[in-house]
Design an enzyme around this catalytic site. Structure first.
Site, short mmCIF file in Angstrom:
data_model
loop_
_atom_site.label_atom_id
_atom_site.label_comp_id
_atom_site.label_asym_id
_atom_site.label_seq_id
_atom_site.Cartn_x
_atom_site.Cartn_y
_atom_site.Cartn_z
N ASP A 194 45.38 22.85 29.85
CA ASP A 194 44.55 21.79 30.45
C ASP A 194 44.81 21.84 31.94
O ASP A 194 45.53 22.72 32.43
CB ASP A 194 44.90 20.41 29.85
CG ASP A 194 43.69 19.48 29.83
OD1 ASP A 194 43.13 19.22 30.91
OD2 ASP A 194 43.30 19.02 28.74
N HIS A 272 38.37 20.95 32.08
CA HIS A 272 39.82 20.69 31.93
C HIS A 272 40.60 21.96 32.26
O HIS A 272 41.52 22.33 31.52
CB HIS A 272 40.13 20.26 30.49
CG HIS A 272 39.76 18.83 30.20
ND1 HIS A 272 40.55 17.77 30.57
CD2 HIS A 272 38.67 18.29 29.62
CE1 HIS A 272 39.96 16.64 30.20
NE2 HIS A 272 38.81 16.93 29.62
N GLU A 333 34.09 16.95 27.98
CA GLU A 333 34.18 16.43 29.35
C GLU A 333 34.03 17.53 30.41
O GLU A 333 34.96 17.78 31.19
CB GLU A 333 35.51 15.69 29.52
CG GLU A 333 35.63 14.52 28.55
CD GLU A 333 36.95 13.77 28.64
OE1 GLU A 333 36.91 12.54 28.59
OE2 GLU A 333 38.01 14.41 28.75
C1 ACM Z 1 38.83 14.16 24.46
O1 ACM Z 1 39.48 13.14 24.23
N1 ACM Z 1 38.40 14.39 25.68
C2 ACM Z 1 38.53 15.12 23.42
#
Ligand code: ACM
Length: 666
Positions: A194, A272, A333
């Site tokens: 991440d 991410h 996201e």
């Molecule tokens: C998430 O909580 N963004 C999968």
């Protein structure tokens, strides 16, 4: 050492006067069928583990576990009381049958996995110390005789763990896998990369794990028990602490496999991704290092050949390390600003025929491009027989029709999206924020450490979750693989924090995914079992939340029957008064049912051990007699957990309802 043996004369006198002394252990997850039988299984220094072919791993797991907790290896001398392990394929792969008693124990499983789960149930019938690593030779190493037949409801009984935001050392991952195995959980979704750190050694791209090397493992304001914690402001900052070498991963994967746990590694793209983009800016959409520092940013991995080849290389090394069928691609996201503004990316959208002109959905083309990227990588891993998993964003909008068949979706934004995905033909693992995100408060207790989601998302909510809503089509129902709790660790800097958020809610997830819905209908009864199960979590060395007292001190036949004593946690304020030396007074107030309840004894348990008792016959019907009890903690004792154990006799407990009225006096 010697096991403390219960003299057989004691058993004889029990059976002569017809008193059933045995008590059903608090099994979690609750088996499909469990019955007490006459007598007890007694573990002796000579007790042998005898395993059939293909069960060498299970035999050594059990032997090692008993050696650690009892301090005595099961012997080879043999005195007739063996623990036999057998595969009976007719049972179904994960199913098992356990039979234990004075003459020994037998665990039959449909496969090695089934035998392994039967072993876990057998261990739960022994004292909680069976889950510990401290030898307890003085423990009463015996168990009530049991007959159990059991099989799981869901194939996917999962936990997610984020090791990027805060890194956890290898020893913790091994411990976490042990705790999962004790609950018959079988999937670890491991979030390894991440923005805050890339935690998986990739030989071809060494800088991935180097960029966060010098950053602090955590920042002081991230400690969730610090009242002024402001961890949110550290979202996106690099966090050090380390990474897993490929040798570490091999060891972890082998440890998991021995416990019948498949690890699902997550290599997240296109968002991410700041740690990766800082290490190799050339894989980004712009080719420049990211500038923003935040949890969600517009910095995305690109779709140009350098980026696509990078991902394929990384996936190749990942697949070599993780032999399981699933590779998770993240996909959540990922705001599309960079992709929208980048001429190369826009040209690719046109070349690939992905342009969607929909004024209502200005990002529809870029979303299609993300599904294309996902599908390219899904095809790449499919060449090695693997399947792709993604967070639900990957199927939003139009994409629900364009995603690689056989993909698995994790609907985190809502359970309704899971129904949509399952009805559309994708495998679904329930992961909705409410109640499955454990970066949430787990109670309204003002003492709870800081968490992201106010919630609270409680163990009860997880236990009551409806896996199979009516809106599922018959095909959709078949696509529900199971459920999983998420441990995002932005606000869990230390492994103690992870354990606290994970337990005991993970126990509720285990019962949700294992036990058939109609069998786990009584959540209050589960909460009582959970309070007793806390002793096992303690033995495992987990920093678990001490189980909340049940919502009330009401007894129902589900808790208290003549053959099964009831263990119930005392409210915190009552415990505090007892610690201060006050005497506990209790009155059994019958409320309904054809019979009152004939109480025979009330005991006070301090951290699971009886330290005081009031043993007299009390009748609790409409005309109660002697239904008041008094107990006091021994002077100087400071238990963390104080519980009542109530034993009844006769038929009253089988249909009686009422409540215990508690009081204290100096
Ligand atoms: C998430 O909580 N963004 C999968």
């Amino acid at each position: 050492m010697r096991f403390r043996l219960i003299p057989s004369a004691v058993f004889a006198s029990f059976s002569l006067c017809g008193v059933v002394r045995a008590e059903m252990p608090a099994l979690i997850p609750l088996p499909a069928r469990a019955e007490l039988k006459e007598g007890r299984f007694v573990l002796k220094p000579g007790t042998r583990v005898v395993a059939g072919k293909g069960l060498e791993n299970e035999a050594s797991f059990l032997t090692e576990r008993l050696l650690r907790s009892t301090g005595q290896a099961p012997g080879s001398a043999g005195d007739g009381a063996e623990i036999r392990l057998e595969i009976v394929p007719a049972l179904g792969a994960e199913a098992y049958a356990l039979s234990s008693g004075p003459s020994g124990a037998t665990v039959r499983g449909g496969s090695a996995a089934g035998v392994f789960y039967g072993i876990q149930t057998f261990l739960q019938s022994l004292p909680a110390a069976a889950f510990g690593s401290v030898a307890a030779p003085k423990e009463d190493w015996s168990a009530p005789a049991l007959l159990v037949e059991d099989n799981p409801t869901c194939a996917w009984r999962g936990m997610h763990l984020d090791s990027s935001r805060h890194f956890q050392p290898k020893a913790f991952i091994l411990k976490f896998l042990d705790a999962m195995a004790a609950h018959k959980l079988n999937r670890l979704h491991w979030h390894l990369v991440d923005s805050e750190g890339w935690r998986l050694e990739i030989r071809k791209y060494p800088k991935l794990t180097e960029v966060s090397k010098d950053a602090p493992a955590y920042y002081p304001e991230e400690i969730p028990t610090n009242p002024s914690f402001r961890a949110k402001y550290r979202y996106g900052h690099l966090h050090g602490g380390g990474h897993y070498t490929q040798d570490d991963v091999r060891e972890i994967v082998a440890h998991a496999a021995k416990r019948h746990i498949t690890i699902v590694p997550e290599i997240e793209f296109p968002g991410h991704a700041m740690a990766a983009l800082m290490a190799y800016p050339e894989i980004g959409t712009t080719g420049k290092p990211p500038t923003a520092v935040s949890n969600i940013t517009t910095d995305l991995i690109g779709v140009h050949p350098k980026a696509m080849n990078f991902l394929k290389d990384v996936l190749d090394e990942t697949m070599e390390l993780f032999p399981g069928p699933w590779i998770h691609f993240g996909g959540d996201e990922a705001p599309k600003v960079q992709w929208k503004n980048d001429p190369y990316t826009q040209k690719r959208i046109d070349e690939l025929g992905l342009r969607v002109n929909d004024p209502q959905h200005p990002n529809a083309s870029e979303d299609r491009l993300q599904a294309w990227m996902f599908n390219e990588m899904a095809a790449h891993v499919a060449r090695k027989g693997r399947k792709a998993v993604g967070w639900e964003e990957i199927m939003h909008g139009e994409n629900i029709r364009h995603l690689a068949k056989g993909s698995v979706i994790m609907p985190w934004l809502s359970a309704a999206n899971g129904v949509k995905a399952a009805n559309a033909g994708y495998g679904v693992v329930h992961t909705a924020v409410s109640p499955f995100y454990l970066d949430s408060y787990q109670s309204k207790d003002p003492g709870e450490p800081g968490a992201l989601y106010q919630g609270p998302f409680t163990a009860e909510q997880i236990h009551r979750f409806n896996l199979f809503p009516d809106s599922l089509t018959p095909e959709g129902r078949g696509n529900i693989l199971g459920a999983q709790c998420q441990l995002w660790t932005e606000l869990m800097p230390r492994t103690d924090d992870v354990e606290y958020q994970a337990f005991p809610r993970t126990c509720a997830l285990a019962e949700l995914t294992w036990t058939a819905p109609e069998r786990r209908a009584d959540t209050e009864e589960f909460m009582n079992r959970l309070a007793a199960h806390g002793a096992r979590l303690t033995a495992m060395g987990l920093n678990h939340r001490r189980s909340a007292p049940p919502a009330s001190l009401k007894w129902t036949p589900a808790f208290l029957t003549a053959s099964r004593p009831w263990v119930v946690a005392l409210p915190a304020e009552t415990r505090a008064k007892l610690l201060a030396g006050e005497t506990l007074t209790l009155h059994f107030a019958y409320q309904e049912g054809a019979h009152g309840l004939d109480v025979t004894a009330v005991e006070l348990l301090a951290d699971g051990k009886a330290v005081a008792e009031d043993r007299h016959d009390g009748f609790t019907g409409t005309h109660p007699r002697q239904a008041d009890y008094q107990l006091k903690l021994p002077a100087g004792s400071k238990p963390e957990r104080v519980e009542l154990k109530v034993t009844a006799k006769g038929s009253g407990g089988d249909d009686s309802h009422g409540e215990i009225r508690l009081g204290t006096r100096p």
